[in-house]
Design a protein around this motif. Structure first.
Motif, mmCIF file in Angstrom:
data_model
loop_
_atom_site.group_PDB
_atom_site.id
_atom_site.type_symbol
_atom_site.label_atom_id
_atom_site.label_comp_id
_atom_site.label_asym_id
_atom_site.label_seq_id
_atom_site.Cartn_x
_atom_site.Cartn_y
_atom_site.Cartn_z
ATOM 1 N N ASP A 1 -2.765 1.950 -3.735
ATOM 2 C CA ASP A 1 -3.008 2.365 -2.255
ATOM 3 C C ASP A 1 -4.665 1.808 -2.013
ATOM 4 N N ARG A 2 -4.810 1.946 -0.896
ATOM 5 C CA ARG A 2 -6.217 1.656 -0.603
ATOM 6 C C ARG A 2 -7.295 2.899 -0.980
ATOM 7 N N MET B 1 0.762 5.166 -8.143
ATOM 8 C CA MET B 1 0.858 4.307 -7.253
ATOM 9 C C MET B 1 -0.055 3.546 -7.006
ATOM 10 N N ASP C 1 0.990 -1.136 -0.031
ATOM 11 C CA ASP C 1 0.123 0.205 0.124
ATOM 12 C C ASP C 1 0.796 1.029 0.099
ATOM 13 N N GLY C 2 0.657 1.999 -0.957
ATOM 14 C CA GLY C 2 1.289 3.326 -1.136
ATOM 15 C C GLY C 2 2.523 3.354 -1.826
ATOM 16 N N GLU C 3 2.881 1.937 -2.294
ATOM 17 C CA GLU C 3 4.071 1.903 -3.258
ATOM 18 C C GLU C 3 3.971 2.548 -4.586
ATOM 19 N N ARG C 4 4.902 3.010 -5.156
ATOM 20 C CA ARG C 4 4.962 3.637 -6.237
ATOM 21 C C ARG C 4 5.446 2.329 -7.535
ATOM 22 N N ASP D 1 -7.325 9.073 -7.183
ATOM 23 C CA ASP D 1 -7.755 7.685 -7.805
ATOM 24 C C ASP D 1 -8.010 7.741 -9.208
ATOM 25 N N ARG E 1 -8.215 -1.771 -3.140
ATOM 26 C CA ARG E 1 -6.978 -1.066 -3.577
ATOM 27 C C ARG E 1 -7.433 -0.414 -5.109
#
Length: 198
Positions: free
Chosen positions: A145-146, A143, A108-111, A167, A154
């Motif tokens: 993420d949730r 990225m 989560d949050g990773e590019r 998003d 996600r």
């Protein structure tokens, strides 16, 4: 004289009637009045009944299927060919998007890596109906993420140059891509292969 002949023929008639009931269900057999006339009038065998063209002795059957070949509908064949082509076209990017979102390939949050990011931007984000609004002041990265509202889901995010992020739906991107490239078959394909409409 007729009475002894009739009594002599009764066992024969009973056997023929039982045979008829066993071989053909009662709902499909028309019994000829000639079967109950006299023993001399019933000399014709049961197998020959109906062969002389008499409709009272005919056995009812369902209509046989037509003997001519049934050709598939040409429009249906065109649709199936186009469906196969569309699936072949979108499968690689669809598989990648699902793998990015649903596997543990990214936290989560990773590019995304440069290679994955290029595919997502070129093959997905570029076709989003509101691409310019999503990118805003400029694209810094992509990225995963949730989702801010649906914490169990996600999704992909555009990270802007000013540090903001928003998003975007990869399904909306694919639907728009299909509409642009396959306009004649797009709506049918989308209805059959995507859970939600746009």
């Amino acid at each position: 004289m007729a009475a002894p002949l009739l009594f002599r023929g009764l066992p024969h008639l009973r056997l023929r009637f039982c045979y008829q009931r066993l071989q053909y269900p009662p709902s499909f057999v028309l019994i000829s009045p000639r079967l109950f006339s006299t023993a001399s009038g019933s000399a014709q065998s049961f197998e020959d009944a109906g062969s002389d063209g008499d409709p009272t002795t005919a056995v009812l059957t369902s209509k046989d299927p037509p003997k001519y070949p049934i050709w598939p509908d040409p429009d249906y064949r065109k649709w199936k060919d186009q469906e196969t082509q569309i699936l072949k076209d979108i499968e690689p990017v669809l598989f990648l998007a699902k793998e990015i979102i649903h596997s543990d390939r990214y936290m989560d949050g990773e590019r995304l890596t440069a290679e994955d990011e290029k595919i997502v931007v070129d093959k997905l984000l570029a076709y989003h109906p509101h691409c310019e609004d999503k990118i805003g002041c400029g694209l810094d990265s992509i990225m995963v993420d949730r989702h801010p509202q649906f914490k169990r889901s996600r999704c992909l995010f555009v990270v802007r140059m000013d540090g903001g992020w928003i998003d975007f739906s990869y399904q909306k991107c694919l639907r728009q891509y299909i509409r642009d490239k396959y306009p004649s078959y797009a709506e049918k394909f989308i209805k059959e292969h995507f859970k939600r409409g746009s």
